[in-house]
Design an enzyme around this catalytic site. Sequence first.
Site, PDB file in Angstrom:
ATOM      1  CG  HIS A   1      -0.886   1.404   7.222  1.00 35.31           C
ATOM      2  ND1 HIS A   1       0.050   0.939   8.118  1.00 35.31           N
ATOM      3  CD2 HIS A   1      -0.196   2.233   6.388  1.00 35.31           C
ATOM      4  CE1 HIS A   1       1.233   1.480   7.840  1.00 35.31           C
ATOM      5  NE2 HIS A   1       1.114   2.264   6.787  1.00 35.31           N
ATOM      6  CD  GLU A   2      -1.110   2.443   2.652  1.00 36.70           C
ATOM      7  OE1 GLU A   2      -0.651   3.595   2.530  1.00 36.70           O
ATOM      8  OE2 GLU A   2      -0.404   1.481   3.002  1.00 36.70           O
TER       9      GLU A   2
ATOM     10  N   GLY B   1       0.834  -1.196   0.000  1.00 35.58           N
ATOM     11  CA  GLY B   1       0.000   0.000   0.000  1.00 35.58           C
ATOM     12  C   GLY B   1       0.864   1.241   0.000  1.00 35.58           C
TER      13      GLY B   1
ATOM     14  CD  GLN C   1       3.264   5.926   2.584  1.00 38.14           C
ATOM     15  OE1 GLN C   1       2.305   5.377   2.079  1.00 38.14           O
ATOM     16  NE2 GLN C   1       4.227   5.261   3.188  1.00 38.14           N
TER      17      GLN C   1
ATOM     18  CG  HIS D   1       0.144   6.977   5.223  1.00 30.75           C
ATOM     19  ND1 HIS D   1       1.275   7.417   5.877  1.00 30.75           N
ATOM     20  CD2 HIS D   1       0.318   5.647   5.060  1.00 30.75           C
ATOM     21  CE1 HIS D   1       2.094   6.390   6.096  1.00 30.75           C
ATOM     22  NE2 HIS D   1       1.538   5.304   5.616  1.00 30.75           N
TER      23      HIS D   1
ATOM     24  CB  CYS E   1       4.885   2.322   7.379  1.00 28.38           C
ATOM     25  SG  CYS E   1       4.452   3.798   6.455  1.00 28.38           S
ATOM     26  CG  LEU E   2       6.479   1.009   1.440  1.00 24.99           C
ATOM     27  CD1 LEU E   2       5.968   1.249   0.029  1.00 24.99           C
ATOM     28  CD2 LEU E   2       7.580  -0.043   1.446  1.00 24.99           C
TER      29      LEU E   2
HETATM   30 NI    NI Z   1       2.398   3.425   5.644  1.00 24.02          NI
END
Ligand code: NI
Length: 174
Positions: A136-137, A46, A51, A140, A94-95
């Site tokens: 989660h996304e 995701g 991000q 963000h 998380c990236l």
């Molecule tokens: Ni994330």
Amino acid sequence: MALRDILIAPHAKLKTKAAPVEAVDDELRRLMDDMLETMYAAPGIGLAAPQVGVMQRLIVLDVAGKDGPPAPMCLVNPEIVARGEDTVVAEEGCLSLPEIYAEVERHARVFVRFTDREGEVREMDTDGLLARCVQHELDHLDGVLFVDHLSALKRKMLLRKLAKLQREKERQTA
Ligand code: NI
């Protein structure tokens, strides 16, 4: 398509609320393609527009895993319209927080309304990994990271670990 740079915490944009997308046009679809390519390359399941530094309410995801065919999804202006009562705890990463993992409590089931790639408003009933990923996304888009769901102490510890890992990485590539 092009790979975008993924912002790493702490970065002000990761703590900022994103603005609604006004039109689903070719420019937005290019951004979706770039985000999907960036997500697959990372690799991740995701990615939210903030991000990659774009402060718009757009997320992409693919929870199909290695065993199935790719199932990319692009959710524009997603909102959770209903949540199941049950919650479930599972490990998340998380990236934007590479190599940091922690157990996070989420709703087991969420009902999401969003606009798709063609500009159509759609609704989706999610559970399992997809429900977790959507929550989660979506966080963000409101400037919330998964570590924000943890205790202040735990969060501080993990962010310190991340800073240390990033410093080591910089030294290695210097
Ligand atoms: Ni994330």
